[in-house]
Design an enzyme around this catalytic site. Structure first.
Site, mmCIF file in Angstrom:
data_model
loop_
_atom_site.group_PDB
_atom_site.id
_atom_site.type_symbol
_atom_site.label_atom_id
_atom_site.label_comp_id
_atom_site.label_asym_id
_atom_site.label_seq_id
_atom_site.Cartn_x
_atom_site.Cartn_y
_atom_site.Cartn_z
ATOM 1 C CG HIS B 136 -1.987 -1.009 1.246
ATOM 2 N ND1 HIS B 136 -1.736 -2.337 1.381
ATOM 3 C CD2 HIS B 136 -3.343 -0.922 1.144
ATOM 4 C CE1 HIS B 136 -2.860 -3.035 1.371
ATOM 5 N NE2 HIS B 136 -3.850 -2.209 1.218
ATOM 6 C CG ASP B 186 -0.016 0.591 -4.330
ATOM 7 O OD1 ASP B 186 1.156 0.740 -3.930
ATOM 8 O OD2 ASP B 186 -0.955 0.276 -3.586
ATOM 9 N N GLY B 187 -0.563 -2.389 -5.546
ATOM 10 C CA GLY B 187 -1.496 -3.497 -5.334
ATOM 11 C C GLY B 187 -2.894 -3.020 -4.981
ATOM 12 C CG HIS B 259 -10.072 -5.679 -2.446
ATOM 13 N ND1 HIS B 259 -10.174 -4.311 -2.363
ATOM 14 C CD2 HIS B 259 -10.138 -6.139 -1.174
ATOM 15 C CE1 HIS B 259 -10.290 -3.952 -1.093
ATOM 16 N NE2 HIS B 259 -10.263 -5.054 -0.351
ATOM 17 C CD GLU B 311 -11.857 -6.935 2.603
ATOM 18 O OE1 GLU B 311 -11.154 -6.164 1.939
ATOM 19 O OE2 GLU B 311 -12.061 -6.801 3.827
ATOM 20 C CB CYS B 407 -10.755 0.705 6.237
ATOM 21 S SG CYS B 407 -11.944 0.079 5.085
ATOM 22 C CB CYS B 408 -15.907 1.493 6.527
ATOM 23 S SG CYS B 408 -15.575 -0.018 5.596
#
Lengths: 641, 641
Positions: B136, B186-187, B259, B311, B407-408
């Site tokens: 990340h 980036d992943g 994802h 996810e 995160c959310c």
């Protein structure tokens, strides 16, 4: 006496059934020879078993290292058990010779103190009995004992029984509540029911006592497993013990929990011990657990274990069709347990479940040719989702070669090889017919010898003919099971209509029988629409079709894809036709349903227009026979409209 | 020009909405202060964040070791972004001071070459850019850039923008197809859309070029990720790259995979770059992926990602209601993407999806009080099964404290803080109204300045009043979205009924407007019964209720348990009533349905009797509002009979 009935022995019943006999024949033609080769690593391109070699290494006759799972020995034992049953009905010098050689090998692998387990002998010497929760040591012992008893009964040769007794005697010295003994039990139940068989074969009470000890100790506080894990530095919580049915003493267990196969084997052992020891509290525990399973946690196929995680039971009414685990071995275990319950309480509720599991959840595990197997038997399969959803990767969408994992195939083998014993029981002056499978049976009642010849047209047709053979007229009771799926059974004896007393789901005919008396027992086969308890959330608005003992399903090859879209009108008449060329000859259920008109849906995921229906024919085949043609979708619970 | 529209800027729109404004206020009252404390580890009993400390350690101002996930920095950046949006609409010296201090800290943590990432600076110095697939690094950079641009726009202070540019310049020196540069990406996509924002804020073309480079390189052969993994000795297969949308070049990707949040961020970045560079092949790729998502892989709530494993997206029409993942962040990402698609092609299909996700799949993520959050937003919940089934353990049956994982919640925060920009767009002499949310908007059209005052009674009532304010009469087009959920919209201007030209789902009214012109835009709110494509297997025979933008659901607290048992007759009239005291005031849908008569089912799991029904009232509430009372079952798709 707590136990009322005694099953007729395997060699007192001879199968002559057009449905079952060919499947039993597969044993000889395919299963036993193939498994023998597999155990000996003689099959190219197949995962190595190492089983026989493990025994040779343990016997000091081969250099090498242990190969396989900790329970690898049990593969050989189940093979030996199946051979034993097979020899009980059909002598075969070649197989007997092979078995004798195997028994000699097992004997040579037995340690001076009686212990047999190639994993611990070869790989972890000195570590015996230190990891009972996980390492299947007593489980393997149990399978050996079952194999030994089956072979001994077939041949009368004591050698294998002696080896087993030496091993069991040693186990009895290790386990117990005496000074220096282990107050333990196995993580995978099996030895409990095996020891009762050894008790029967030998009459030696200590084996029954040991079985009872294992059952009584299970789940006691403080927990043997938690203490054992602590000794090894392994972290476990009390909740983890549900998996092993070791979270509570068995008499306090109200719900069927944990690994389903383990649960079935435990409950079967509990029923055995309850019956042998006249233990009414243990029998009540069996009944409580029976209700838990059959009233709240069993699929309509007789499959049990609704979660792949731990191959386990979950909670009441949680019976998802597509996420089911329903291992073939668990349905087999349910047959074992139901059969034992039935001997204690002659009630058709047990025979109904036994039949349900046998014809559906067990039989679905094997392909028509006996060469491939399902371990997991879901009631709804959308192959593409199984291939792409990680949470469905336990569901194989076609049967797998039976050699991949060695657990279910030999379990089916030993059940088929001993199927004879599930058909009839007797007691004093009564003879019970539980399953309608063509056969000849001999029973020694208190009034003399009786032979029953059964010619059954089930599961495709509804006529069962029974002929009584007696050396001289004799008074006894014939108890014929009235299956739950049957309304309006009719009986004639020598052509005359007869009424009967119905007791616990059995039609009891008590009379003086003469040689050659003929019974015609007609069991009307209708297509039943079965509904699930509303608490089974996934089956709301759906119906399952059953005819006789067979649960039906839809397959994509007959009905096209998206089977969930099909809807069967509530009043639609369903017709039945036997298709001789289909799947070895099966009765097919047909009717007219509806499905969505696909037009307008090409680019729409959701839309307000009510669904426009088109008519669609529906064709259902027996569930056990699915996936013997083109792979595709399958569905048991059909929407009703 | 590929892009047709420009969204009105955040500070050109002022929300005054009885539905949304209180939720935005939660930002100030609850979310931002709480998050600030959490980032500073000032809240007792809450999992340590370590975020601010990581920056202090990286700046050499604190001794200690790195704490948290590799993407811990992004928590601070999302907070900064939310503060930036907040300050754009509502100045607040205190928050501005805090943000300035944070920016100073970030500046001190920046390395001499411009690099910022506390994980690599503190924990793995020298290892930068060696694990792009997992760590990340560019994702964090992207969130910093988004935060920097938001704050710069709010305050005009260049410092944060300069820090961001120095970082981005450094990244541009590392990545590229020149000698010694990394041809990587980036992943977790994010930097792509962030760089386009930086390009807009600075006018510097190299940021756009870099974004395009990342998008163009993604999924090329040979795979950067596979080579990178090989260098680190990590085994990965080409199929594993679907998770990162890196299995194929983006223009060759036909299906939304992997994802879901990553996918949404990538697609949003692709739309940005397509628009900025007039890249029609990239725009076609966006349209293809849009169809994949919205025609085959999206829940009716606007939730995306149907599998907890990764996810992720799975396959077409695989949209299980109870096993859904549907992360709040993924629905937010869908709003981002839909908004960008809408500016390129002014078509209500994009605004419809944006609205669907916003009012349902996003809003369900937050409790009424803003203090607890769902990460996973399934459409059917049976709490007991979630607690006991391992394959459902991703489903939390009540919202969790928002600090648990960071995160959310901040993602909802930054969306709410910037909600203003989603309402209106303009182009030359046209002004578009996408969402019906009470607000005042100012647009600078080519013909002069226009102010629109919108008073909307949605989502509870159907009247929208719009007042035009112009310094002098002006000719321009007002384009009002005709929502897909609305049949028979009616318009009056100054009391007179007006017809309009409908273009791509927008009612276009082109006229000379005078100051004070009043539009009454009536959008009949009916209860819609929505049906799913028959390929969505789990929704066969079921209906979802929607009224206006809101999808409805049943809750156990209103309807009793076993919601699946309830059935709504196809012709049943449904009534709507606003209950002022319920859940902050919501419109409730009521009707008469049926459910099974429980009698006779006490001990039966399956039975042949057709189900006996009893009447049952049905009460549905908006999906977003579920689980704000007693926890229990919830159901969106209701059986219809």
């Amino acid at each position: 006496m707590l136990r009322k009935l005694t099953p007729l022995k395997i060699n007192h019943v001879r199968l002559q059934d057009s449905f079952w006999s060919p499947r039993v024949q597969l044993l000889h033609q395919a299963i036993l020879p193939y498994q023998w080769q597999a155990l000996n690593d003689e099959i190219d391109g197949v995962e190595k078993s190492g089983c026989i070699d493990n025994f040779k290494i343990a016997a000091g006759e081969l250099e090498g290292s242990y190969h396989g799972f900790v329970f690898q020995d049990s593969d050989l034992y189940k093979w030996l058990e199946a051979v034993g049953y097979s020899l009980q009905t059909e002598p075969d010098p070649e197989w007997e010779k092979r078995a004798d050689e195997v028994i000699d090998l097992i004997g040579r692998a037995q340690q001076p103190d009686g212990y047999i387990n190639t994993y611990y002998t070869v790989k972890e010497p000195g570590k015996r009995w230190t990891n009972l929760i996980h390492n299947h040591e007593l489980y393997c012992a149990g399978h050996f004992i079952e194999g030994a008893v089956a072979y001994y009964k077939a041949t009368g040769k004591r050698k294998v029984l002696d080896i087993a007794c030496r091993f069991a005697d040693y186990i009895a010295s290790v386990f117990g509540d005496g000074e220096g003994q282990l107050k333990g039990y196995d993580g995978h139940e099996e030895i409990e029911l095996a020891l009762v068989k050894l008790y029967h074969a030998t009459g030696d009470q200590q084996y029954l006592d040991l079985s009872r000890f294992f059952i009584d100790e299970r789940g006691q506080d403080p927990s043997f497993f938690l203490e054992e894990c602590e000794r090894r530095g392994e972290k476990r919580r009390k909740e983890d013990l549900e998996y092993h049915q070791a979270h509570l003493p068995v008499r306090s267990q109200m719900d069927a929990v944990g690994h389903a196969v383990r649960a079935m084997y435990l409950y079967a052992g509990m029923a055995d011990v309850a019956a042998e020891t006249e233990d009414h509290t243990l029998w009540e525990a069996c009944q409580t657990l029976w209700k838990s399973v059959t009233e709240k946690r069993m699929y309509i196929t007789g499959g049990v274990g609704s979660s792949s995680h731990g191959e386990s039971f979950t909670i009441d009414y949680d019976l998802p069709n597509d996420y089911a685990y329903t291992e073939t071995c668990a349905a087999i275990g349910l047959v074992f347990w139901a059969h034992r319950m039935l001997q204690i309480e002659p009630n058709s509720i047990y025979a109904d479940v036994m039949e349900r599991a046998l014809y559906n959840g067990v039989l679905s595990g094997m392909a028509e040719d006996g060469k491939s197997y399902f371990y997991v038997n879901p009631l709804e399969v959308w192959p593409e989702a199984c291939h792409h959803r990680h949470d469905k990767n336990h569901v194989k969408t076609v049967r797998q070669g039976w050699f991949g994992c060695a657990c279910c195939p030999p379990n089916i083998a030993r059940l088929l090889a001993s199927l004879n014993q599930y058909l009839y029981s007797y007691y004093d002056q009564e003879i019970y017919v539980h399953l309608y499978i063509s056969s000849e049976a001999e029973a020694e009642l208190s009034g003399g010898r009786v032979r029953i010849t059964q010619v059954s047209s089930l599961p495709w047709d509804e006529d069962v003919k029974l002929t009584v053979s007696v050396p001289e007229p004799a008074k006894f009771t014939l108890a014929l099971r009235i299956p739950a799926w049957c309304q309006g059974a009719q009986l004639t004896i020598n052509g005359e209509t007869v009424t009967w007393e119905s007791v616990n789901g059995y039609a009891k005919i008590n009379r003086r029988w003469s040689d050659g008396d003929q019974l015609e027992w007609r069991l009307p086969l209708t297509v039943e629409r079965l509904y699930a308890n509303p608490n089974v959330r996934v089956n709301a608005g759906k119906v399952a079709l059953q005819r006789g003992p067979l649960v039906y399903c839809l397959e994509e090859v007959d009905n096209g894809p998206t089977l969930t879209d099909l809807c069967l009108p509530v009043n639609e008449e369903l017709t039945v036709q036997v298709e001789a060329d289909l799947l070895g000859g099966v009765a097919v259920i047909s009717g007219n349903g509806v499905r969505s008109n696909p037009s307008g849906w090409e680019h729409a995921l959701y839309r307000p227009a009510p669904l426009d229906s088109v008519s669609a024919s529906i064709k259902a085949i027996p569930y056990y026979a699915w996936c013997n043609r083109e792979p595709g979708e399958m569905l048991v619970w059909i929407r009703e409209c």
